[in-house]
Enzyme design. Structure first.
Site, PDB file in Angstrom:
ATOM      1  CG  HIS A  97      -1.995   1.007   1.153  1.00  0.00           C
ATOM      2  ND1 HIS A  97      -1.753   2.339   1.402  1.00  0.00           N
ATOM      3  CD2 HIS A  97      -3.302   0.912   0.815  1.00  0.00           C
ATOM      4  CE1 HIS A  97      -2.881   3.016   1.235  1.00  0.00           C
ATOM      5  NE2 HIS A  97      -3.833   2.181   0.879  1.00  0.00           N
ATOM      6  CD  GLU A 145      -5.474   1.743  -2.910  1.00  0.00           C
ATOM      7  OE1 GLU A 145      -6.639   1.795  -2.550  1.00  0.00           O
ATOM      8  OE2 GLU A 145      -4.524   1.719  -2.116  1.00  0.00           O
TER       9      GLU A 145
HETATM   10  P1  PGA Z   1      -9.822   5.737   0.635  1.00  0.00           P
HETATM   11  O1  PGA Z   1      -8.573   4.726   0.828  1.00  0.00           O
HETATM   12  O2  PGA Z   1     -10.970   4.908   0.120  1.00  0.00           O
HETATM   13  O3  PGA Z   1     -10.061   6.296   1.998  1.00  0.00           O
HETATM   14  O4  PGA Z   1      -9.393   6.753  -0.361  1.00  0.00           O
HETATM   15  C1  PGA Z   1      -8.283   3.745  -0.117  1.00  0.00           C
HETATM   16  C2  PGA Z   1      -7.025   3.025   0.289  1.00  0.00           C
HETATM   17  O5  PGA Z   1      -6.066   3.661   0.679  1.00  0.00           O
HETATM   18  O6  PGA Z   1      -6.959   1.782   0.242  1.00  0.00           O
END
Ligand code: PGA
Length: 271
Positions: free
Chosen positions: A106, A181
């Site tokens: 992540h 992401e």
């Molecule tokens: P968020 O986070 O939905 O709060 O933007 C997503 C993530 O970091 O996995």
């Protein structure tokens, strides 16, 4: 047959134990309803994976229901044969819980814990060795995106984590999940943050699809999910983008009603 959409809840360090249990119950109820509705409509109910903090894994495991799965938010690479790794949690330990998946790489870990592409690759391999579904997170910063480097950065992150992956057990190869992401779109609890545009999501998932079916064609099962400010209000548009097989949700997955709405929105028409 259509592959079910995948709804992954990443609770980060946000929830307390009581909230984690409440969310898990809400997810079980919502998935039960989604399956019923899907069954009546000839549609496909989503797969759901809840990712609590380590310390709540056993509490969440005790109330998991209705086919909801659980994943961890990280895993350590076992280096020491006797486990002399203070503070670490091994994939074998996760397998002793009800976890069947784990988030790896992540952007918050890449930033705060300086996790490199090389370490991420080792973690993915460690997860696969133990039959855990790795949820490999890749992403671009706002600067890389503005400089038009997004596709190259994402491709490099994916290839470095997965090109040399080895499957020891040919019978039982775990699925690999790739989560795109964009770093600037992760809300971090800030409602003012916006998701990536639908055009950006479409472009990047097309790139990931090309990688998955080209250099990574040796991996039998890959699902691609989008993460970053997904909410009950925008999930339908995002899930409709080609090659978006699901979503990874932080903030909106920490509220029982919106977690239930996300699961409900994951019901997909059978094709
Ligand atoms: P968020 O986070 O939905 O709060 O933007 C997503 C993530 O970091 O996995």
């Amino acid at each position: 047959m259509t592959t079910p959409k995948l709804i992954i809840a990443n609770w980060k360090m946000v929830v307390d134990r009581a909230r984690a249990i409440e969310l898990t119950r809400a997810a079980g109820t919502a998935l039960g309803k989604a399956r019923e509705r899907a069954g009546q409509a000839g549609a496909i109910a989503p797969d759901v994976i809840l990712c609590p903090p380590y310390v709540y894994i056993s509490s969440v495991g005790a109330v998991l229901s209705g086919g909801v799965r659980m994943g961890a938010q990280d895993v350590a690479v076992p280096h020491h044969p006797k486990g002399a790794q203070t503070g670490d949690v091994s994939p074998a330990m996760l397998r002793e819980t009800s976890c069947t998946a784990v988030i790896i790489g992540h952007s918050e870990r890449r930033t705060v814990h300086f996790e490199s592409n090389d370490l991420v690759a080792q973690k993915v391999q460690a997860a696969v060795n133990h039959g855990l579904t790795p949820i490999l997170c890749v992403g671009v910063t706002a600067e890389e995106h503005a400089a038009g480097q997004g596709a190259d950065v994402v491709r490099a992150q994916i290839l470095s984590a997965l090109t040399n992956i080895k499957f020891t057990n040919d019978q039982d190869i775990p699925e690999i999940v790739i989560a795109f992401e964009p770093v600037w779109a992760i809300s971090g609890g800030n409602a003012a943050v916006q998701p990536a545009s639908i055009d950006d999501i479409r472009a990047m998932h097309a790139v990931i699809h090309t990688v998955a079916t080209g250099p990574l064609a040796h991996i039998p099962k890959i699902r691609m999910v989008y993460g970053g400010s997904v909410t009950p209000d925008n999930i339908a548009k995002i899930l409709a983008v080609p090659y978006v097989d699901g979503v990874l949700v932080g903030g909106a997955s920490c509220v029982p009603q919106s977690l239930a709405a996300l699961i409900e929105a994951g019901v997909a028409p059978a094709s």
